[in-house]
Design a protein around this motif. Structure first.
Motif, PDB file in Angstrom:
ATOM      1  N   GLN A 195       0.908  -1.050   0.005  1.00 57.81           N
ATOM      2  CA  GLN A 195       0.133  -0.057  -0.067  1.00 57.81           C
ATOM      3  C   GLN A 195       0.796   1.384  -0.009  1.00 57.81           C
ATOM      4  O   GLN A 195       0.348   2.538  -0.455  1.00 57.81           O
ATOM      5  N   GLY A 196       2.151   1.065   0.313  1.00 55.55           N
ATOM      6  CA  GLY A 196       3.174   2.317   0.508  1.00 55.55           C
ATOM      7  C   GLY A 196       4.294   1.953   1.278  1.00 55.55           C
ATOM      8  O   GLY A 196       4.423   0.554   1.560  1.00 55.55           O
ATOM      9  N   ILE A 197       5.131   2.779   1.836  1.00 51.03           N
ATOM     10  CA  ILE A 197       6.264   2.535   2.454  1.00 51.03           C
ATOM     11  C   ILE A 197       6.358   3.363   3.658  1.00 51.03           C
ATOM     12  O   ILE A 197       5.870   4.269   3.902  1.00 51.03           O
ATOM     13  N   SER A 198       6.321   2.320   4.807  1.00 56.38           N
ATOM     14  CA  SER A 198       6.358   2.702   6.248  1.00 56.38           C
ATOM     15  C   SER A 198       7.427   3.708   6.686  1.00 56.38           C
ATOM     16  O   SER A 198       8.529   3.889   6.031  1.00 56.38           O
ATOM     17  N   GLU A 199       6.893   4.989   7.280  1.00 55.07           N
ATOM     18  CA  GLU A 199       7.769   6.142   7.431  1.00 55.07           C
ATOM     19  C   GLU A 199       8.501   5.743   9.117  1.00 55.07           C
ATOM     20  O   GLU A 199       9.681   6.291   9.116  1.00 55.07           O
ATOM     21  N   THR A 200       7.602   5.163   9.806  1.00 51.81           N
ATOM     22  CA  THR A 200       8.327   4.911  11.170  1.00 51.81           C
ATOM     23  C   THR A 200       8.043   3.309  11.512  1.00 51.81           C
ATOM     24  O   THR A 200       7.200   2.670  10.975  1.00 51.81           O
ATOM     25  N   PRO A 201       8.617   2.961  12.546  1.00 53.72           N
ATOM     26  CA  PRO A 201       8.311   1.502  13.098  1.00 53.72           C
ATOM     27  C   PRO A 201       6.995   1.467  13.920  1.00 53.72           C
ATOM     28  O   PRO A 201       6.717   2.647  14.349  1.00 53.72           O
ATOM     29  N   ALA A 202       6.400   0.686  14.022  1.00 54.88           N
ATOM     30  CA  ALA A 202       5.204   0.378  14.698  1.00 54.88           C
ATOM     31  C   ALA A 202       5.035  -1.018  15.365  1.00 54.88           C
ATOM     32  O   ALA A 202       5.275  -2.148  14.722  1.00 54.88           O
ATOM     33  N   ALA A 203       4.366  -1.150  16.568  1.00 54.72           N
ATOM     34  CA  ALA A 203       4.079  -2.303  17.407  1.00 54.72           C
ATOM     35  C   ALA A 203       2.743  -2.564  17.062  1.00 54.72           C
ATOM     36  O   ALA A 203       1.998  -1.678  16.503  1.00 54.72           O
ATOM     37  N   ILE A 204       2.215  -3.806  17.295  1.00 59.01           N
ATOM     38  CA  ILE A 204       1.061  -4.315  17.242  1.00 59.01           C
ATOM     39  C   ILE A 204      -0.007  -3.335  17.743  1.00 59.01           C
ATOM     40  O   ILE A 204       0.238  -3.014  18.906  1.00 59.01           O
ATOM     41  N   GLY A 205      -0.772  -2.977  16.946  1.00 57.54           N
ATOM     42  CA  GLY A 205      -1.986  -2.100  17.333  1.00 57.54           C
ATOM     43  C   GLY A 205      -1.716  -0.533  17.450  1.00 57.54           C
ATOM     44  O   GLY A 205      -2.472   0.330  17.664  1.00 57.54           O
TER      45      GLY A 205
END
Length: 125
Positions: free
Chosen positions: A48-58
C-alpha cells in the motif's frame, strides 16, 4: 542512498495513509493493506506504501503512498530496477519485473541499504 539526481538522501513524499499495525512493522519497508509488511504474495499483502516509522501491534503508522520514499533493499538494486516486496515477508525491496512490481529504483543500493523508490501501482503477474 545516492539517487540519480542527488548524491545525498532525497525523497518526494506527496501522500500518506495511516495504518494500524497487525504485526510489528519496521520503518522504510513496503507496508501491506493488512497492517503488516508487504510480500510478493499479492492480495492483502500487496504494497500500500512505504512505512515512515516503526510500529508495534496495535500502533498507528504512516505509509507514504505517492511519488517516492526510501525503502530498505533485500538484495543489490540498480538504478531503474523494478522493485517488489521481498518474498520473505520482511517488507524490504527485491528486484521485480515489468509484470510484478510496486516501485522503480531511483538509485542503486546494496542489501541492507536504503534506496529511493518511486511508488507506482502494484502489479502482480
Amino acid at each position: 542512498m545516492p539517487s540519480q539526481n542527488n548524491s545525498g538522501r532525497q525523497y518526494d513524499k506527496r501522500h500518506g495513509v495511516t495504518i494500524v499495525a497487525t504485526a510489528a512493522v519496521a520503518a522504510n519497508r513496503f507496508a501491506a493493506y493488512d497492517g503488516g509488511h508487504a510480500t510478493s504474495a499479492g492480495g492483502v499483502k500487496d504494497s500500500q506504501g512505504i512505512s515512515e516509522t516503526p510500529a508495534a501491534i496495535g500502533e498507528a503508522f504512516t505509509a507514504v503512498t505517492d511519488y517516492s520514499y526510501p525503502v530498505e533493499a533485500s538484495e543489490p538494486i540498480a538504478l531503474f530496477d523494478y522493485l517488489k516486496p521481498a518474498a520473505d515477508g520482511s517488507g524490504r525491496a527485491a528486484v521485480g519485473t515489468a509484470t510484478a512490481h510496486c516501485a522503480r529504483a531511483l538509485g542503486a543500493a546494496a542489501a541492507g541499504q536504503l534506496v529511493e523508490a518511486q511508488i507506482v501501482t502494484h502489479r502482480n503477474a
